[in-house]
Design a protein around this motif. Structure first.
Motif, short mmCIF file in Angstrom:
data_model
loop_
_atom_site.label_atom_id
_atom_site.label_comp_id
_atom_site.label_asym_id
_atom_site.label_seq_id
_atom_site.Cartn_x
_atom_site.Cartn_y
_atom_site.Cartn_z
N ASP A 1 2.29 3.85 6.12
CA ASP A 1 1.79 5.04 6.81
C ASP A 1 2.11 6.30 6.00
O ASP A 1 3.28 6.65 5.81
CB ASP A 1 2.45 5.10 8.20
CG ASP A 1 1.89 6.23 9.05
OD1 ASP A 1 1.08 7.04 8.53
OD2 ASP A 1 2.27 6.31 10.23
N LYS B 1 -0.46 1.19 11.20
CA LYS B 1 -0.01 1.11 9.80
C LYS B 1 1.48 0.77 9.72
O LYS B 1 2.27 1.17 10.58
CB LYS B 1 -0.27 2.45 9.11
CG LYS B 1 -1.73 2.66 8.75
CD LYS B 1 -1.92 4.00 8.05
CE LYS B 1 -3.39 4.21 7.73
NZ LYS B 1 -3.66 5.59 7.29
N ASP C 1 -1.02 -5.21 3.58
CA ASP C 1 -1.50 -4.00 4.27
C ASP C 1 -1.49 -4.09 5.79
O ASP C 1 -1.88 -3.14 6.45
CB ASP C 1 -2.86 -3.53 3.73
CG ASP C 1 -3.93 -4.57 3.86
OD1 ASP C 1 -3.65 -5.59 4.51
OD2 ASP C 1 -5.02 -4.36 3.32
#
Lengths: 165, 575
Positions: free
Chosen positions: B549, B374, B522
């Protein structure tokens, strides 16, 4: 320690509420507060009796000074000053004995009986807060206090020193 | 010859013109309709219609922070005025010059619980520098002139002016007279530092072996960054900035050790804790700076320069207090340093800097971005810094993203960093960014925000379309109230009570629905390219929704009740 603060401020609507609001907002103590216009009716003078250590007092004085309406503030207790408070007290004076006694105490404290009813005397007394406390304590030992009202203290510096614009 | 007469509404507009106001941020309503009618019939001042009065205050605030001018807000009585309260408090906490014109019911109805009557002067009393109840038509111009004077001088702050409707209506007229050179017997802010205190300060600086300069928002507000830089270079001392003071000296200046405080840099907090003399300039020893005051920099002699005497020795006792405008006092200090032939103690400085470099080399502000995982929120801020060459105006909301922006976007100049530092007002970012964009349409203006904060004033996307304010909104979307969640992780056993959002909208579609561009990011691979694309779109607002994150924490972080250098530097690791 108890301090007496004298504040000279603009006689504007809301000026008093700014002072009172400041004390409550910042959790400062107010023991008594008096306010009235001065000889110059564009100015009000407030006297506040408060309690706090040096650090708190420093903040109180600075914060009050910061209010835009405030012209001057001084801590009277820092130097020689005259301090006075007015007390009006209504006491039970039912019979000759209690009337005599109340009159005697009142005279000793240099008070004046300003109203008489069938069973009451109303006494006026001015002096320092300490003197008023002592008077009330003495009265309490002799008779019953029905009602009392105190003005809160006012004060003025001794000598040439003056709080003015 | 008869004198020309004006209505109160006309007087307000004439007074604002005389004060060179360009924009009013506001929202109409019953009690101010006459004023809106007067605004309609002139073209010197532009009115910006927001979608909620809170946003009007933040927009005026952002405009003021970027330009240094007084922000002007207009709201109707009752709910219009009370909606301004949060924005007024925000400006008050950060000392931003603002004048709020609030409508009021006619004087004959005041106190009657009339329709849309609220005692706004009473409501705002603890969060303003001053306020005025206008009760006489002829007073209006001078009341407004006084309001501007009070708002913008001394320690700046918001001023509320209440205008009852019967003072504004066409039936009542008076002559217009305004005194722009305001003088008040009860308000004369101190300007120059007391010469004795200046000499004392310079003597203390001369005796220092480990001096640090700690500067705050006062430097930014008084446009004193050049003087500050000169002073720091003369002293050859390390300098740290508060959150409000960022940009006071360039974030890439070699003497700059970073922000201090709760989420300050390791080296800034260490430098403060070990200093023997702290020169505080336009900063107020906020609790987010000091941590436990009992343990604050025990060995330091503190020189405190501030325009506001109440800031001095309020939380931390100042050994050498200097009351005055910070730019004036800094010049006095430089003059006194020159007059006393100040030469830095090179030997002591070398030792001091060697120590600071050791702390700096520990590199405790950091994060680990692993490819394929992430996106780390810090990485997004670094990418924005690169794309905008560090030259963008960055308006922030409140939370983790605010701290990441403060840590990873070194600001070169004052007024580049626009954030709600004292009040910590979520919802501040977007309207503040709009105010900046209005002032500087050709500059990159970023609103850095989170999925929580943006929803507190998201309706302003509509205002952006109406007035063509193409800010770049970058939401570090962690599907959480990140800072709340961080505290819950660290202090509340990981119990995430009401700190995450289970029903987030698709922000890109919201942006599109309002007529803007939405970009979703993303994965790490597309971060730089898509961000670059967002910043290349000049004439449309772009909403960049970056999924980051949610487990990332802001470090360093003060250990509660510790000293200024007691810090968590990463998860589970104390410095």
């Amino acid at each position: 320690m108890r301090h007496i603060l004298s504040i000279l401020l603009e006689n504007e609507p809301g000026a008093l509420s700014r002072i009172v609001g400041l004390f409550s907002q910042r959790a400062f103590n107010i023991e008594s507060l008096t306010v009235a216009p001065t000889d110059d009716n564009t100015l009000s003078r407030i006297t506040i009796a408060t309690i706090g250590d040096d650090k708190v007092l420093e903040q109180i004085v600075k914060q009050v000074n910061k209010l835009v309406d405030v012209i001057k503030i001084t801590d009277l207790t820092e130097r020689k000053h005259v301090e006075r408070e007015l007390l009006l007290v209504k006491v039970v004076a039912m019979n000759d004995k209690s009337r005599t006694e109340v009159k005697r105490i009142s005279d000793i404290f240099r008070g004046a009986i300003v109203d008489i009813g069938k069973q009451i005397y109303t006494i006026e007394l001015t002096g320092s807060s300490d003197k008023l406390n002592a008077f009330i304590e003495t009265l309490n030992n002799e008779t019953e206090i029905i009602e009392s009202v105190r003005s809160g203290c006012v004060g003025i510096a001794r000598g040439e020193k003056a709080l003015r614009v | 010859m008869t004198k020309e007469l004006f209505t109160g509404a006309e007087m307000v507009v004439k007074a604002l013109s005389a004060l060179k106001v360009k924009y009013i941020f506001g929202y109409p309503g019953g009690s101010v309709l006459d004023l809106y009618d007067a605004i309609f019939q002139q073209d010197e001042i532009e009115h910006i219609l927001v979608r909620h009065e809170q946003a009007a205050t933040h927009m005026a605030d952002g405009y003021s922070r970027a330009t240094g001018e007084v922000g002007v807000v207009l709201a109707t009585s009752g709910p219009g005025a009370t909606n301004c309260v949060t924005g007024i408090a925000t400006a008050y906490m950060d000392s931003i010059p603002m004048v709020v014109l609030a409508g009021q019911v006619p004087t004959t109805l005041i106190g009657n619980d009339a329709f849309q009557e609220t005692d706004i002067v009473g409501c705002t009393r603890p969060i303003i520098k001053h306020s005025f109840n206008c009760r006489d038509l002829a007073d209006i111009p001078n009341v407004i002139a006084k309001a501007f004077y009070i708002a913008s001088t001394g320690r700046p702050g918001p001023v509320v002016v209440e205008l009852p409707k019967d003072l504004l209506i066409p039936q009542n007229k008076a002559e217009f007279a305004i005194e722009l050179d305001v003088k008040m017997r009860s308000y004369n802010p101190n300007v120059k530092g007391h010469p004795k205190q200046i000499r004392k300060a310079v003597k203390t600086i001369n005796e220092a072996k480990k001096l640090v300069v700690y500067s705050g928002g006062g430097i930014v507000l008084s446009d004193a960054s050049e003087l500050l830089t000169t002073l720091v270079e003369t002293l050859k001392a390390p300098i740290t900035n508060t959150l409000m003071g960022l940009g006071g000296i360039s974030g890439t200046h070699e003497n700059f050790v970073g922000m201090l405080g709760m989420h300050g840099s390791f080296e800034a907090n260490k430098t403060m804790a070990n200093a023997d003399v702290i020169l505080a300039l336009g900063a107020r020893f906020d609790d987010r700076v000091t941590n436990n005051v009992e343990k604050f920099c025990p060995n330091a002699t503190i020189i405190h320069v501030d325009i506001d005497p109440t800031s001095i020795s309020k939380t931390i006792n100042a050994h050498v207090p200097v009351v005055g405008l910070v730019e004036v006092v800094m010049q006095q200090l430089l003059d006194e340093l020159a007059a006393t032939n100040f030469t830095p103690d090179e030997e002591a400085l070398a030792d001091w800097w060697q120590q600071i470099h050791l702390w700096r080399d520990m590199r405790h502000v950091g994060y680990k971005q692993v490819a394929g995982e992430k996106i780390k929120p810090q990485r997004v801020v670094e990418a924005m810094y690169k794309i905008t060459n560090g030259e963008a105006y960055v308006a922030s909301d409140v939370g983790q993203h605010q701290m990441f922006a403060a840590q990873y976007y070194p600001f070169a100049k004052p007024r580049q960093w626009i954030n709600s530092g004292g009040a910590g007002t979520m919802g501040f970012g977007l309207p503040a960014a709009m105010g900046v964009k209005l002032a500087f349409p050709d500059k990159h203006v970023i609103c850095i925000t989170g999925d929580g904060s943006i929803q507190m004033n998201i309706q302003e996307l509509s205002t952006c379309l109406q007035y063509n304010l193409p800010v770049v909104i970058v939401a570090l979307n962690n599907r959480s109230l990140g800072m709340v969640r961080q505290w819950q992780d660290m202090v509340y056993g990981g119990r995430h009570s009401s700190s995450y959002m289970e029903s987030l909208p698709d922000f890109t579609k919201i942006a599109e629905a309002y007529g803007h561009v939405g970009i979703k990011i993303d994965t790490l691979d597309e971060l730089d390219s898509k961000l670059a694309q967002a910043f290349s779109i000049k004439n449309k607002l772009v909403f960049v929704d970056v999924l980051v994150d949610e487990k990332e924490h802001v470090y360093p972080m003060h250990i509660r009740q510790g000293g200024i250098d007691d810090m968590w530097v990463e998860k589970g690791v104390k410095a």
